[in-house]
Design a protein around this motif. Structure first.
Motif: not given
Length: 439
Positions: A152-157, A296-306, A308-320
């Motif tokens: 919920v908090g990181l991926a926005g699901l 979780v803190s380490r995962m947030r600093k990895l590409p997959i964690g970033r 998640w946060e990008a998907m939370r903010e704007d999924e369409i922009a992430c797909k683009a």
């Protein structure tokens, strides 16, 4: 300029009065059955007695409190707006950045202080089982909150069926421990993998869903798991649940009275005490929670964690930008479910008995409330919200008649004063400045 802004954006006294009258009317409707009417024993029979003066005082307090609160909020917003307009945009941005950098050490010190309190708590309350048990419950919800925070908090699901993964982990250990003789440490990774598998099963058909539709599907998934556990008697024991679940051991040493086999007390030459098992369980869930936080803190600093946060903010922009939304969502569901499964294993080991009644929708609602009230994406906020939501009902036991009223009022006040959560600020994992240097 400030006077003009205050005059332009302030709400009229009539509007405040109407808002306070609405709150007072709601308080009247809620207060009639809870405060205005009560039952008394009269000659061995119950009769209804009224407490209208108390009810009217309650309504008046609600009216006056809402009036004062609304006035204070309006004044605060007007002054804040005037301040923002009077400052230059560049200066305001610099001030915000400085305040963020100044706030990080404070939160860090608060986190270390909380860790110190957690480590030393059994030392000061070794003879008070109630305090240690309550702290253990808080840590279970902290671990569950950190797991759901990934989704919920990181991926926005929005996930309303998180308790299903909690149940999968608990029942996996219950079945392996009672039918196959597995121990806690053997079943822990297997139960986590099983919960992660269920997370992928849930995530796969919901890849195209967002918002309310996703919430409805996850809610249905949680109810499906509960209904299966109730009706699949041969596997789960049905409504009777699973009993005699093995307790965790300390490197093979059982925490039980001395017998033929070596125990924790006999191995270390200690006098056996029932509190040893309580303290051991507390430190066990504390260790699991700390590992979860670090993970979780380490995962947030990895590409997959970033991602998640990008998907939370704007999924369409992430797909683009070429981010694989499917894999990002499935990884969030799987990791969040795995952490919930670990918490479920501990819950089953701690209680020694599980049943479907322990995994109802209300548990999902409490875990989601912890994430939302604490501030979505905030690790420390989850800890603070867990303390509030677990300790507040416990502190309200002396006010049994108004216990849930106090609980609900506290949640409403938190959302009024801090709509984004106790720690509403979501700090980005990585920040870039003009020269490209990472911060």
């Amino acid at each position: 300029m400030a006077t003009l802004v205050l005059a332009t954006h302030s709400i009229s006294p009539a509007a405040r009065f109407k808002d306070a009258a609405t709150v007072a009317f709601i308080a009247l409707l809620l207060g009639i059955p809870m405060i205005g009417l009560t039952t008394v024993d009269q000659g061995g029979a119950l009769r209804i007695a009224t407490r209208w003066p108390t009810l009217f005082a309650f309504v008046a307090a609600a009216f006056a409190g809402r009036l004062v609160l609304r006035y204070a909020i309006d004044q605060f917003k007007a002054r804040k707006l005037a301040h923002e307009r009077s400052a230059a945009a560049t200066a305001a941005a610099d001030a915000v950045a400085d305040s963020r950098r100044a706030g990080r050490p404070l939160l860090t010190w608060v986190g270390w202080a909380a860790l110190g309190v957690a480590l030393s708590l059994p030392v000061f309350f070794a003879d008070n089982r109630y305090v240690v048990d309550t702290a253990t419950t808080v840590l279970i919800y902290v671990m569950l909150g950190w797991g759901l925070n990934v989704v919920v908090g990181l991926a926005g699901l929005l996930d309303l069926g998180y308790v299903a993964f909690y149940a999968v982990g608990a029942y996996t250990y219950g079945i392996l421990g009672t039918q196959f003789g597995w121990g806690f440490w053997q079943a822990l990774p297997v139960a986590g993998a099983m919960a992660a598998t269920f997370g992928i099963i849930l995530g796969w058909p919901t890849l195209r869903l967002r918002g309310d539709y996703l919430a409805i599907v996850t809610l249905g998934f949680g109810e499906i798991i509960r209904v299966i556990l109730v009706n699949w008697t041969e596997l789960s024991g049905g409504p009777n649940g699973i009993a005699s679940i093995p307790r965790p051991s300390f490197f093979g040493l059982e925490l039980k009275p001395p017998g033929d086999d070596p125990t924790f007390a006999s191995f270390f030459g200690l006098e056996y005490s029932p509190s040893q098992r309580i303290i051991f369980l507390y430190y066990l869930i504390l260790a699991l929670a700390l590992i979860t936080n670090v993970f979780v803190s380490r995962m947030r600093k990895l590409p997959i964690g970033r991602a998640w946060e990008a998907m939370r903010e704007d999924e369409i922009a992430c797909k683009a930008m070429g981010i694989n939304a499917r894999n990002v969502k499935l990884s969030a569901f799987a990791i969040g479910a795995m952490l919930g499964g670990f918490a479920g294993v501990f819950f089953a080991a701690r209680m020694g008995f599980i049943s479907p009644e322990s995994f109802t929708f209300s548990e999902s609602a409490i875990i989601l409330a912890i994430v939302v009230l604490g501030g979505m994406g905030s690790q420390l906020g989850v800890v603070l919200a867990s303390l509030v939501l677990v300790l507040l009902p416990e502190l309200g036991r002396d006010f049994a008649e108004y216990r849930m009223l106090l609980f609900g009022a506290a949640m409403v006040l938190i959302m009024v004063w801090k709509p984004g959560g106790i720690l509403a600020h979501r700090e980005p994992t990585m920040r870039y400045v003009a020269d490209g240097e990472k911060r």
